[in-house]
Structures are given as C-alpha cells and as structure tokens.
Design a protein around this motif. Structure first.
Motif, mmCIF file in Angstrom:
data_model
loop_
_atom_site.group_PDB
_atom_site.id
_atom_site.type_symbol
_atom_site.label_atom_id
_atom_site.label_comp_id
_atom_site.label_asym_id
_atom_site.label_seq_id
_atom_site.Cartn_x
_atom_site.Cartn_y
_atom_site.Cartn_z
ATOM 1 N N ASP A 39 16.284 21.876 -7.010
ATOM 2 C CA ASP A 39 15.050 22.243 -6.324
ATOM 3 C C ASP A 39 13.948 22.548 -7.351
ATOM 4 O O ASP A 39 14.146 23.370 -8.245
ATOM 5 N N PRO A 40 12.777 21.903 -7.258
ATOM 6 C CA PRO A 40 11.718 22.110 -8.263
ATOM 7 C C PRO A 40 11.257 23.558 -8.377
ATOM 8 O O PRO A 40 10.938 24.027 -9.477
ATOM 9 N N LEU A 41 11.211 24.279 -7.260
ATOM 10 C CA LEU A 41 10.751 25.666 -7.284
ATOM 11 C C LEU A 41 11.781 26.603 -7.899
ATOM 12 O O LEU A 41 11.447 27.512 -8.671
ATOM 13 N N LEU A 42 13.064 26.381 -7.577
ATOM 14 C CA LEU A 42 14.112 27.304 -8.016
ATOM 15 C C LEU A 42 14.738 26.920 -9.349
ATOM 16 O O LEU A 42 15.404 27.753 -9.980
ATOM 17 N N ARG A 43 14.570 25.687 -9.783
ATOM 18 C CA ARG A 43 15.215 25.243 -11.019
ATOM 19 C C ARG A 43 14.870 26.118 -12.228
ATOM 20 O O ARG A 43 15.759 26.453 -13.013
ATOM 21 N N PRO A 44 13.605 26.514 -12.434
ATOM 22 C CA PRO A 44 13.311 27.344 -13.609
ATOM 23 C C PRO A 44 14.077 28.667 -13.635
ATOM 24 O O PRO A 44 14.259 29.255 -14.703
ATOM 25 N N PHE A 45 14.537 29.120 -12.470
ATOM 26 C CA PHE A 45 15.256 30.390 -12.399
ATOM 27 C C PHE A 45 16.768 30.204 -12.494
ATOM 28 O O PHE A 45 17.473 31.065 -13.027
ATOM 29 N N PHE A 46 17.311 29.070 -11.982
ATOM 30 C CA PHE A 46 18.757 28.894 -11.874
ATOM 31 C C PHE A 46 19.338 27.875 -12.851
ATOM 32 O O PHE A 46 20.562 27.808 -12.979
ATOM 33 N N ASP A 47 18.513 27.102 -13.520
ATOM 34 C CA ASP A 47 19.013 26.119 -14.478
ATOM 35 C C ASP A 47 18.990 26.742 -15.873
ATOM 36 O O ASP A 47 17.914 26.956 -16.457
ATOM 37 N N SER A 48 20.164 27.034 -16.408
ATOM 38 C CA SER A 48 20.232 27.657 -17.733
ATOM 39 C C SER A 48 19.645 26.746 -18.801
ATOM 40 O O SER A 48 19.094 27.214 -19.798
ATOM 41 N N GLY A 49 19.767 25.437 -18.600
ATOM 42 C CA GLY A 49 19.196 24.492 -19.554
ATOM 43 C C GLY A 49 17.681 24.531 -19.584
ATOM 44 O O GLY A 49 17.070 24.123 -20.577
ATOM 45 N N ALA A 50 17.076 25.004 -18.504
ATOM 46 C CA ALA A 50 15.615 25.123 -18.434
ATOM 47 C C ALA A 50 15.155 26.545 -18.698
ATOM 48 O O ALA A 50 13.994 26.888 -18.450
ATOM 49 N N GLY A 51 16.080 27.386 -19.181
ATOM 50 C CA GLY A 51 15.730 28.767 -19.495
ATOM 51 C C GLY A 51 15.956 29.753 -18.370
ATOM 52 O O GLY A 51 15.602 30.934 -18.498
#
Length: 224
Positions: A39-51
């Motif tokens: 999900d584009p909105l939640l990825r920055p929070f839940f994707d460890s690869g994206a920080g």
C-alpha cells in the motif's frame, strides 16, 4: 482393482499436525504484511526496506507497547471447538484402515492498531483508522485462504481457511480488554475456520468382511 485403491489413497491430502494453529497465525500475518507493504500510504511505515519501523505481531497490544513496538497486533485470544463436524465419520486412509477424526477448531483473532511512537508521522487516531481500514479491506478481498497463501505447516496441505469479521458488540469486546487488564482500544475481531488438528493416534486397521448372515423374523402380533 487393489492398485487403483492404493493410488487413490497415495494422493490424499497431507494431514496437519497440532502446529496448524501457529501456521494459521503465520498465514494471517504474512497476508496482511504483504498487503500493508504494497500500500503506497502504509509502505513507509511497514516496509523495513523503506525505513519503516511498524510491524505486524502475534503479541497482545500491551506486549507490543511494553516492547516499544508499533503497528498491528494480530492476537489469538480464543479457540473454540466446532460442534458441527465432531460427528463426521472417520476418513478411510487405506483399503483396510481409518484415521482418527481430526479436531475441528475456530480461531478468534483480535486486530488492534498499536501507535505509540510520537516520532511517527500521523501518530493520531487517523493512523489507527488507516491500519484498521487496511485490515478490513484485505480480508474482505481475500475471505478464503488456500493454496499459495497458506504458510507454515499448512503449506501444501490443501486446507481452506475462511476468514469472517465477527459482529461483536461493545460489551463483548470490553470483556476481552478487562481480561487483559488494559483500557479499551480501537479493535476488530475475526474468526478463522476451520482449522483441523490431526490426531496423533495411529490409523485403526479393520479386517475385511468375510461373510454376511442376514436374519429374518416373523411378526406374529402387533400391539395397538
């Protein structure tokens, strides 16, 4: 004829052990994690690869908060036996053998957003509602888990798990929070069924029927 029977039983589904409960939890976590990361909105929070530092965990909300974890608690809080399948006949596993009936279970999960990091952008009720909304959307789109979606010991078992949003009222959910000795938080409950726990007993072998001796009687009197 005997060769055909043997081939048919060799293709039977692999029974699932007591680890099926944990495998169901793993399956849910894997599915929801993949949907959150995509999900584009939640990825920055839940994707460890994206920080991202948020996680999906099988711990209780309180355990996550005590460990300074933020994200979604997918907590198995209740296990119930399914009464409708208890009386099903045993399954034949060979020409002369039956396996013990599996134990059919319904698993109940409490889904609770845990947002306790003041450094997280959007640390407000809005983030909690985003998380809850994504859970509802994901499990509405995928109400049946089977095939490649199954993880742990369920992988390759041929199992099918149905995920259903439970219509729990405020009093029922409040009792769950009271049992945890914690204040009420925004949450939803899902039932996952059916999880079959295979028996550890060896298959029961039965000898073939060699002869049948029918008996007949004569009705001589009928009492009204």
């Amino acid at each position: 004829m005997q060769r055909r029977v043997q081939r048919r039983f060799q293709r039977r589904e692999r029974p699932v052990s007591y680890r099926a409960i944990n495998a169901t939890t793993v399956t849910l976590l894997d599915l929801l994690t993949s949907r959150f990361v995509a999900d584009p909105l939640l990825r920055p929070f839940f994707d460890s690869g994206a920080g991202g530092s948020m996680v999906l965990s099988a711990r209780t909300p309180q355990e996550m908060a005590d460990s300074n974890e933020a994200g979604l608690s997918v907590w198995l809080y209740r296990i119930a036996r399914d009464p409708e399948l208890l009386n099903q006949p045993p399954r034949r596993v060979a020409a002369d053998a039956y396996e013990y009936r599996p134990l059919p279970l319904r698993l109940h999960y409490l889904m609770t957003p845990v947002v306790n990091d003041p450094e997280v952008s959007g640390n407000d009720p809005g983030m909690e509602q985003f998380i809850i909304g994504k859970v509802l959307q994901s499990l509405h789109d995928t109400p049946v888990l089977h095939g490649a979606l199954l993880g742990g010991d369920l992988a390759g078992s041929g199992s099918r798990l149905t995920v259903r949003l439970e219509p729990m009222d405020l009093e029922e959910i409040t009792r769950v929070w009271d049992a945890m000795e914690s204040s009420y938080q925004l949450c939803i409950s899902y039932e996952v069924s059916l999880v079959l726990i295979a028996s550890n007993q060896a298959a029961e072998h039965l000898g073939p029927v060699l002869s049948v001796e029918p008996e007949y009687g004569v009705i001589t009197e009928v009492n009204s």
